[in-house]
Design a protein around this motif. Structure first.
Motif, mmCIF file in Angstrom:
data_model
loop_
_atom_site.group_PDB
_atom_site.id
_atom_site.type_symbol
_atom_site.label_atom_id
_atom_site.label_comp_id
_atom_site.label_asym_id
_atom_site.label_seq_id
_atom_site.Cartn_x
_atom_site.Cartn_y
_atom_site.Cartn_z
ATOM 1 N N VAL A 82 0.933 -1.396 0.047
ATOM 2 C CA VAL A 82 -0.107 0.019 0.007
ATOM 3 C C VAL A 82 0.841 1.257 0.007
ATOM 4 C CG1 VAL A 82 -2.260 0.934 0.982
ATOM 5 C CG2 VAL A 82 -1.587 -1.633 1.611
ATOM 6 N N CYS A 83 1.741 1.408 -0.952
ATOM 7 C CA CYS A 83 2.641 2.337 -0.891
ATOM 8 C C CYS A 83 2.615 3.122 -2.285
ATOM 9 C CB CYS A 83 4.197 1.704 -0.873
ATOM 10 S SG CYS A 83 5.402 2.975 -0.741
ATOM 11 N N PRO A 84 1.996 4.138 -2.346
ATOM 12 C CA PRO A 84 1.649 4.767 -3.585
ATOM 13 C C PRO A 84 2.996 5.063 -4.481
ATOM 14 C CG PRO A 84 0.328 5.755 -1.998
ATOM 15 C CD PRO A 84 1.305 4.774 -1.240
ATOM 16 N N ALA A 85 4.067 5.360 -3.773
ATOM 17 C CA ALA A 85 5.149 6.031 -4.456
ATOM 18 C C ALA A 85 6.025 4.714 -5.419
ATOM 19 C CB ALA A 85 6.313 6.468 -3.323
ATOM 20 N N LEU A 86 5.668 3.336 -4.881
ATOM 21 C CA LEU A 86 5.879 2.129 -5.702
ATOM 22 C C LEU A 86 5.133 1.714 -6.794
ATOM 23 C CD1 LEU A 86 7.613 0.178 -2.703
ATOM 24 C CD2 LEU A 86 9.020 1.148 -4.702
ATOM 25 N N THR A 87 3.878 2.014 -6.761
ATOM 26 C CA THR A 87 2.871 1.489 -7.622
ATOM 27 C C THR A 87 3.280 2.069 -9.178
ATOM 28 O OG1 THR A 87 1.533 3.259 -6.707
ATOM 29 C CG2 THR A 87 1.372 0.873 -5.972
ATOM 30 N N SER A 88 3.719 3.436 -9.436
ATOM 31 C CA SER A 88 3.850 4.064 -10.630
ATOM 32 C C SER A 88 5.277 4.611 -10.878
ATOM 33 C CB SER A 88 2.699 4.779 -11.047
ATOM 34 O OG SER A 88 2.778 5.977 -10.182
ATOM 35 N N LEU A 89 6.140 4.582 -11.883
ATOM 36 C CA LEU A 89 7.221 5.177 -11.972
ATOM 37 C C LEU A 89 7.087 6.681 -12.299
ATOM 38 C CD1 LEU A 89 9.103 2.550 -13.805
ATOM 39 C CD2 LEU A 89 9.825 3.309 -11.782
ATOM 40 N N PRO A 90 7.684 7.618 -11.934
ATOM 41 C CA PRO A 90 7.842 9.004 -12.506
ATOM 42 C C PRO A 90 7.822 9.079 -13.619
ATOM 43 C CG PRO A 90 9.311 8.481 -10.234
ATOM 44 C CD PRO A 90 8.902 7.284 -11.051
ATOM 45 N N VAL A 91 7.154 10.135 -14.489
ATOM 46 C CA VAL A 91 7.143 10.386 -15.943
ATOM 47 C C VAL A 91 7.856 11.492 -16.160
ATOM 48 C CG1 VAL A 91 6.076 10.636 -17.975
ATOM 49 C CG2 VAL A 91 4.997 9.013 -16.393
ATOM 50 N N VAL A 92 8.992 11.563 -17.245
ATOM 51 C CA VAL A 92 9.691 12.663 -17.634
ATOM 52 C C VAL A 92 9.503 12.842 -19.013
ATOM 53 C CG1 VAL A 92 12.004 13.569 -17.687
ATOM 54 C CG2 VAL A 92 11.283 12.375 -15.742
ATOM 55 N N THR A 93 8.935 13.956 -19.586
ATOM 56 C CA THR A 93 9.105 14.393 -20.908
ATOM 57 C C THR A 93 10.431 14.627 -21.372
ATOM 58 O OG1 THR A 93 6.745 14.807 -20.851
ATOM 59 C CG2 THR A 93 7.796 15.604 -22.819
ATOM 60 N N ALA A 94 11.034 14.003 -22.471
ATOM 61 C CA ALA A 94 12.234 14.542 -22.937
ATOM 62 C C ALA A 94 12.257 14.559 -24.575
ATOM 63 C CB ALA A 94 13.277 13.254 -22.394
ATOM 64 N N LYS A 95 13.260 15.307 -24.969
ATOM 65 C CA LYS A 95 13.627 15.014 -26.318
ATOM 66 C C LYS A 95 14.108 13.972 -26.666
ATOM 67 C CE LYS A 95 15.804 19.174 -26.178
ATOM 68 N NZ LYS A 95 16.326 20.105 -26.570
ATOM 69 N N ALA A 96 13.929 13.225 -27.796
ATOM 70 C CA ALA A 96 14.730 12.084 -28.091
ATOM 71 C C ALA A 96 16.223 12.556 -28.492
ATOM 72 C CB ALA A 96 14.158 11.307 -29.163
ATOM 73 N N GLY A 97 17.247 11.899 -28.186
ATOM 74 C CA GLY A 97 18.644 12.215 -28.716
ATOM 75 C C GLY A 97 19.071 11.042 -29.831
ATOM 76 N N PHE A 98 17.864 10.513 -30.437
ATOM 77 C CA PHE A 98 17.887 9.527 -31.380
ATOM 78 C C PHE A 98 16.994 9.218 -32.195
ATOM 79 C CE2 PHE A 98 16.120 8.100 -27.403
ATOM 80 C CZ PHE A 98 14.889 7.641 -27.896
ATOM 81 N N ALA A 99 17.036 8.434 -33.435
ATOM 82 C CA ALA A 99 15.914 8.257 -34.261
ATOM 83 C C ALA A 99 15.608 6.808 -34.074
ATOM 84 C CB ALA A 99 16.333 8.789 -35.608
ATOM 85 N N THR A 100 14.401 6.299 -34.351
ATOM 86 C CA THR A 100 13.906 5.114 -34.204
ATOM 87 C C THR A 100 12.829 4.658 -34.613
ATOM 88 O OG1 THR A 100 14.063 3.092 -32.610
ATOM 89 C CG2 THR A 100 12.896 4.995 -31.902
ATOM 90 N N SER A 101 12.305 3.524 -35.091
ATOM 91 C CA SER A 101 11.129 3.262 -35.514
ATOM 92 C C SER A 101 10.643 1.969 -34.822
ATOM 93 C CB SER A 101 11.018 2.797 -37.296
ATOM 94 O OG SER A 101 11.499 3.947 -37.562
ATOM 95 N N THR A 102 9.565 1.688 -34.530
ATOM 96 C CA THR A 102 8.910 0.510 -34.053
ATOM 97 C C THR A 102 7.882 -0.301 -34.604
ATOM 98 O OG1 THR A 102 7.331 1.584 -33.011
ATOM 99 C CG2 THR A 102 9.122 1.401 -31.686
ATOM 100 N N GLY A 103 7.749 -1.565 -34.356
ATOM 101 C CA GLY A 103 6.783 -2.383 -35.138
ATOM 102 C C GLY A 103 5.721 -2.583 -34.308
ATOM 103 N N PRO A 104 4.799 -3.517 -34.364
ATOM 104 C CA PRO A 104 3.614 -3.794 -33.643
ATOM 105 C C PRO A 104 3.680 -3.605 -31.941
ATOM 106 C CG PRO A 104 3.889 -5.743 -34.509
ATOM 107 C CD PRO A 104 4.985 -4.972 -34.970
ATOM 108 N N ARG A 105 4.684 -3.815 -31.512
ATOM 109 C CA ARG A 105 5.221 -3.787 -29.900
ATOM 110 C C ARG A 105 5.506 -2.434 -29.438
ATOM 111 N NH1 ARG A 105 8.671 -8.834 -28.489
ATOM 112 N NH2 ARG A 105 9.523 -8.579 -30.679
ATOM 113 N N GLU A 106 5.138 -2.035 -28.133
ATOM 114 C CA GLU A 106 5.410 -0.899 -27.619
ATOM 115 C C GLU A 106 6.981 -1.234 -27.130
ATOM 116 O OE1 GLU A 106 3.177 2.239 -24.953
ATOM 117 O OE2 GLU A 106 3.479 0.279 -23.892
ATOM 118 N N HIS A 107 7.900 -0.142 -27.303
ATOM 119 C CA HIS A 107 9.342 -0.407 -27.057
ATOM 120 C C HIS A 107 9.756 0.278 -25.740
ATOM 121 C CE1 HIS A 107 13.921 -0.832 -28.731
ATOM 122 N NE2 HIS A 107 13.493 -1.527 -27.762
ATOM 123 N N TYR A 108 10.434 -0.380 -25.064
ATOM 124 C CA TYR A 108 11.106 0.240 -23.731
ATOM 125 C C TYR A 108 12.363 0.273 -23.879
ATOM 126 C CZ TYR A 108 6.349 0.067 -21.658
ATOM 127 O OH TYR A 108 5.110 0.157 -21.481
#
Length: 401
Positions: free
Chosen positions: A319-345
């Motif tokens: 019952v620890c809210p700080a652990l249930t989700s990761l902080p989100v940071v919006t950033a500029k991509a320092g790279f270029a990439t393309s993905t297929g049908p799966r979400e890439h981490y």
């Protein structure tokens, strides 16, 4: 790809019907990293009395700009006497403000001649005084339930004189490594064998996420033994985690063993890395269930899966809210990439600058390249079927344990 499930569906299945763990009372000195099971109410004001913020002289602000006799000396821990009219008190940091004084001037601004001191002019009332209750008021909520007790929180509790705290019991975890080819470091490698890199990596992550690892088990490529070891793990642990054995190979027995013993809630996700990930439950003799998470055997897949699934599961149990989700940071991509049908981490490092945050990706994002995780401080989430150009805005999950 129609049978692959999105991560949102997997998390919903993972966190459904999670029961909070019981509370236990432990010594504050042993509570680092633990999660409060109930709110703590302050019994004392902090600070408990008005005190000096620095070494100097306590006086009445109306007496500023004058030579004043030094009527007393107040060190920290020494009771103060009422300040005589038209006088000042030599005072040190943390010393009690004497009744009648309403400000403190730092010693560097004061000229001293024997038993007298010349005060500078225009000293405002309240200057350099730490008021009683400025930090904490008696009766206020000191810390809420669900707070993880790290350094500042532990100090906050100690400042109330607290020696015992009620915290959630740590989730007991059994960590199973599957595969005849996986051996422990210290044993000479034979052809076709690999050292077990997942075990120490996941053990450290699990402990950082608040768990107690109670079993470290090697599971051979044998269905009957896999069933027996899963059953044994479920009797001792709240969460059973396996690495490997959840794909579709002839020697991958974990999924079948899980279905034979309990239930499979989810299998195969539309993410990269980590597609072959199994979520389920294992029954115990007394009627309760242990949660099961089957991570892929590739080390990067296990690393990413731990952050995406194990951390929120343990957070829900604690019952620890700080652990249930990761902080989100919006950033500029320092790279270029393309993905297929799966979400890439993607494993990335973040650089913070006045112009914004930039995410730099490790060059080789293959799921077997564990070195991509060593310096990673975030996972860049690249949606399926996307073309990301350099400087595009991307969402990153900050890897904060």
């Amino acid at each position: 790809m129609a049978d692959l499930q999105p991560i949102e569906t997997a998390l919903e299945a993972l966190l459904k019907d999670v029961n909070p763990l019981d509370a236990e009372s432990i010594a504050l000195e042993a509570a680092a990293g633990r999660v409060l099971a109930e709110a703590v109410t302050a019994q004392l004001d902090v600070p408990p009395f008005d005190n000096s913020a620095m070494d100097g002289y306590a006086l009445r602000a109306v007496d500023a700009g004058q030579w004043l006799p030094v009527s007393q000396r107040i060190a920290a821990g020494t009771p103060a006497q009422a300040l005589a009219l038209g006088s000042c008190a030599r005072i040190f940091t943390g010393g009690e403000i004497p009744p009648g004084a309403d400000c403190v001037v730092m010693q560097e601004r004061v000229e001293v001649d024997g038993g007298r001191a010349l005060m500078p002019a225009d000293i405002p009332a309240g200057d350099n005084v730490r008021r009683q209750g400025r930090d904490v008021k008696s009766g206020a909520v000191l810390l809420s339930a669900g707070v993880r007790l790290e350094a500042a929180a532990l100090g906050h509790l100690a400042g109330q004189g607290i020696t015992q705290v009620n915290v959630r019991r740590r989730p007991r975890v059994a960590l199973l490594s599957t595969g005849d080819e996986i051996i422990d470091p210290g044993t000479p490698l034979k052809p076709g064998q690999l050292y077990n890199s997942n075990r120490p990596m996941l053990k450290r992550l699990l402990e950082n996420f608040g768990a107690e690892v109670v079993q470290l088990v090697s599971v051979p490529d044998n269905y009957a033994q896999t069933v027996a070891l899963l059953h044994q793990a479920a009797e001792e642990a709240d969460v059973v985690i396996s690495t490997g054995g959840v794909s579709v190979g002839e020697e991958d027995h974990v999924k079948a063993a899980l279905e034979a013993l309990g239930q499979l809630d989810m299998w195969k996700l539309a993410i990269r890395p980590g597609k072959p990930l199994a979520l389920g439950r294992l029954p115990r003799k007394e009627g309760s269930q242990a949660r099961f998470v089957g991570l892929p055997g590739n080390p990067v897949s296990s690393f990413v899966g731990a952050w995406l699934f194990l951390r929120p599961l343990l957070g829900a149990m604690l019952v620890c809210p700080a652990l249930t989700s990761l902080p989100v940071v919006t950033a500029k991509a320092g790279f270029a990439t393309s993905t297929g049908p799966r979400e890439h981490y993607m494993r990335v490092t973040l650089t913070f600058a006045p112009s914004g945050v930039t995410a730099a990706a490790f060059e080789d994002q293959n799921s077997g390249v564990l070195s991509s995780c060593i310096n990673a401080d975030a996972l860049a989430v690249i949606p399926p079927n996307s073309d990301i150009a350099k400087n595009d805005a991307i969402r990153c999950l900050w890897l904060a344990s």
